[in-house]
Design a protein around this motif. Structure first.
Motif, mmCIF file in Angstrom:
data_model
loop_
_atom_site.group_PDB
_atom_site.id
_atom_site.type_symbol
_atom_site.label_atom_id
_atom_site.label_comp_id
_atom_site.label_asym_id
_atom_site.label_seq_id
_atom_site.Cartn_x
_atom_site.Cartn_y
_atom_site.Cartn_z
ATOM 1 N N ALA A 218 22.940 7.271 -27.855
ATOM 2 C CA ALA A 218 21.702 6.934 -27.146
ATOM 3 C C ALA A 218 20.631 6.455 -28.127
ATOM 4 N N VAL A 219 19.918 5.391 -27.748
ATOM 5 C CA VAL A 219 18.825 4.843 -28.556
ATOM 6 C C VAL A 219 17.517 5.047 -27.801
ATOM 7 N N HIS A 220 16.521 5.574 -28.485
ATOM 8 C CA HIS A 220 15.251 5.879 -27.843
ATOM 9 C C HIS A 220 14.590 4.590 -27.350
ATOM 10 N N PRO A 221 14.152 4.537 -26.091
ATOM 11 C CA PRO A 221 13.588 3.301 -25.543
ATOM 12 C C PRO A 221 12.295 2.859 -26.211
ATOM 13 N N ARG A 222 11.545 3.797 -26.768
ATOM 14 C CA ARG A 222 10.272 3.439 -27.409
ATOM 15 C C ARG A 222 10.417 3.241 -28.907
ATOM 16 N N PHE A 223 11.018 4.201 -29.591
ATOM 17 C CA PHE A 223 11.083 4.160 -31.048
ATOM 18 C C PHE A 223 12.282 3.376 -31.581
ATOM 19 N N GLN A 224 13.233 3.057 -30.711
ATOM 20 C CA GLN A 224 14.413 2.278 -31.092
ATOM 21 C C GLN A 224 15.203 2.924 -32.225
ATOM 22 N N VAL A 225 15.373 4.231 -32.133
ATOM 23 C CA VAL A 225 16.178 4.966 -33.100
ATOM 24 C C VAL A 225 17.226 5.774 -32.335
ATOM 25 N N PRO A 226 18.361 6.084 -32.971
ATOM 26 C CA PRO A 226 19.368 6.945 -32.325
ATOM 27 C C PRO A 226 18.882 8.389 -32.320
ATOM 28 N N HIS A 227 17.988 8.714 -31.380
ATOM 29 C CA HIS A 227 17.258 9.969 -31.448
ATOM 30 C C HIS A 227 18.150 11.194 -31.300
ATOM 31 N N ARG A 228 19.180 11.106 -30.476
ATOM 32 C CA ARG A 228 20.068 12.261 -30.336
ATOM 33 C C ARG A 228 20.893 12.478 -31.610
ATOM 34 N N ALA A 229 21.333 11.388 -32.210
ATOM 35 C CA ALA A 229 22.060 11.501 -33.475
ATOM 36 C C ALA A 229 21.142 12.067 -34.554
ATOM 37 N N GLU A 230 19.875 11.617 -34.569
ATOM 38 C CA GLU A 230 18.900 12.143 -35.533
ATOM 39 C C GLU A 230 18.769 13.655 -35.392
ATOM 40 N N LEU A 231 18.595 14.111 -34.156
ATOM 41 C CA LEU A 231 18.397 15.540 -33.920
ATOM 42 C C LEU A 231 19.654 16.339 -34.254
ATOM 43 N N ALA A 232 20.828 15.786 -33.919
ATOM 44 C CA ALA A 232 22.078 16.490 -34.208
ATOM 45 C C ALA A 232 22.288 16.627 -35.718
ATOM 46 N N VAL A 233 22.067 15.527 -36.438
ATOM 47 C CA VAL A 233 22.225 15.574 -37.898
ATOM 48 C C VAL A 233 21.225 16.545 -38.500
ATOM 49 N N GLY A 234 19.977 16.487 -38.045
ATOM 50 C CA GLY A 234 18.969 17.404 -38.559
ATOM 51 C C GLY A 234 19.341 18.852 -38.334
ATOM 52 N N ALA A 235 19.897 19.150 -37.159
ATOM 53 C CA ALA A 235 20.282 20.531 -36.853
ATOM 54 C C ALA A 235 21.409 21.006 -37.771
#
Length: 400
Positions: free
Chosen positions: A295-312
């Protein structure tokens, strides 16, 4: 730009650990004439990556290159190697931040750093790039101070750059394998193919430029630090740059150096999380990882779920692992990743001249990977095998 990956308060740095393995041969009798083995292999890898990035300017780096040039399995293995290897790098960098900022609470600070930088990356690559520029400026200023103070001090002695003797081929290769951890940052440039302007032109230029700047900076710092500490002193140093300015007679600069090292580790951590999440995005699109990560964030255009998963995941590792083991494991995974990158670049042209660097790069990656400490090789090979098993199981389930 890495400073360092140069040390932390309670664990020896890649450079110090490698120096103990290889002795004087790590730097060579004349380090400015004889580049480290790690840098030579890194150059081959960088040029292979640059050629591939021009052909395939998409997020995912060698995951995409391996899939397109060698087949789905090799692309998957490259992506798996990158994700697990760089996740270990993230943990090592986070712990380095913690060790410099608050040694007594290194794990807690590491987790806080991961959370903060994940939030920055979540806001878009432009914010990450702006923060990176600030970090690079601070780090270069600190490194310049270290070089000037060290080389200009009465403690500097050029004879320390030529200690004589070598630690043997095995020691040199193991040192190079450990040091590869510090030269692999350019990989993250190739993972951002969908988030930069004109990637087919920009990325192939950025990769060799990034490696070239890093090599020049590392060479200058190495000469300066060795001139005041010598090979033995460097091998025993927990925080080499801070020790160097103290030996140079400017102890008041040591706290500034420690701050610079923490800032540099933050910069590396920022870019690492960015790169791992983009490769995870590419793998999720092909269902090698859970599809929700695509999933890519509609506003920030980043893979936000991947970002959060990697961060966790990185936060959990930063709270539990040891930095020294993370470095060896990271090097094995990243060397496997670049071996596939070189094999992919080898297929781009039939011309012998075009295949020279990929050939050297491929052989260098394999040799350095298996020259690492046995524990790193065993753990790294085991995790890669686990990835292969997961791939086979998924394919069989899909076929049914």
């Amino acid at each position: 730009m890495l400073l360092l990956r140069s040390g932390c308060a309670h664990a020896r740095t890649p450079l110090a650990a490698a120096d103990q393995r290889a002795g004087p041969s790590l730097s060579g009798r004349t380090p400015w004439h004889r580049p480290p083995v790690a840098a030579v292999v890194a150059y081959c890898n960088a040029m292979s990556s640059a050629r591939l990035a021009a052909r395939y300017p998409a997020s995912g780096g060698t995951y995409v290159y391996g899939r397109e040039r060698l087949g789905d399995f090799w692309g998957y293995l490259a992506g798996w190697s990158f994700v697990v290897g760089k996740t270990a790098s993230c943990a090592a960098m986070a712990l380095t931040v913690g060790a410099y900022v608050w040694p007594g609470q290194a794990h807690a600070v590491a987790v806080a750093a991961v959370v903060a930088l994940t939030a920055v990356n979540y806001g878009g690559v432009q914010k990450s790039a702006l923060l990176t520029r600030v970090i690079v400026a601070v780090v270069l200023a600190v490194l310049t101070s270290v070089v000037v103070v060290s080389l200009g001090s009465a403690a500097a002695d050029a004879s320390r750059l030529d200690s004589g003797g070598f630690g043997g081929a095995g020691g040199v290769l193991q040192a190079a394998g450990l040091l590869f951890f510090a030269f692999a940052g350019y990989a993250r440039i190739a993972t951002l193919g969908e988030e930069v302007r004109d990637p087919a032109r920009t990325i192939p230029r950025a990769i060799p430029l990034a490696l070239g700047i890093a090599l020049v900076v590392y060479a200058a710092v190495a000469v300066a630090v060795l001139s005041v500490l010598g090979t033995k002193g460097l091998g025993q140093a927990a925080a080499p740059l801070a020790d160097a300015v103290r030996a140079a007679g400017v102890p008041g600069l040591a706290p500034v150096v420690r701050v610079g090292a923490a800032v540099a580790a933050l910069g590396s951590l920022l870019a690492l999380i960015l790169g791992v999440s983009r490769t995870s995005l590419a793998m999720a699109r092909d269902r090698h990882l859970p599809g929700s990560l695509a999933a890519v964030h509609p506003r920030f255009q980043v893979p936000h779920r991947a970002e959060l998963a990697v961060g966790a995941v990185v936060a959990v590792l930063a709270a539990t692992v040891d930095v020294r083991g993370a470095i060896g494991f990271s090097s094995f995974g990243v060397l496997a990743y670049y071996a596939i990158a070189n094999a992919s670049a080898w297929t781009l042209s039939w011309a012998p001249a075009s295949r020279t660097l990929p050939t050297f790069g491929l052989l260098g990656c394999v040799i350095l990977a298996f020259a690492l400490p046995r524990a790193s090789v065993g753990l790294g090979a085991g995790v890669l095998l686990l990835g292969v098993v997961a791939y086979v199981v998924r394919r069989r389930v899909a076929a049914r």
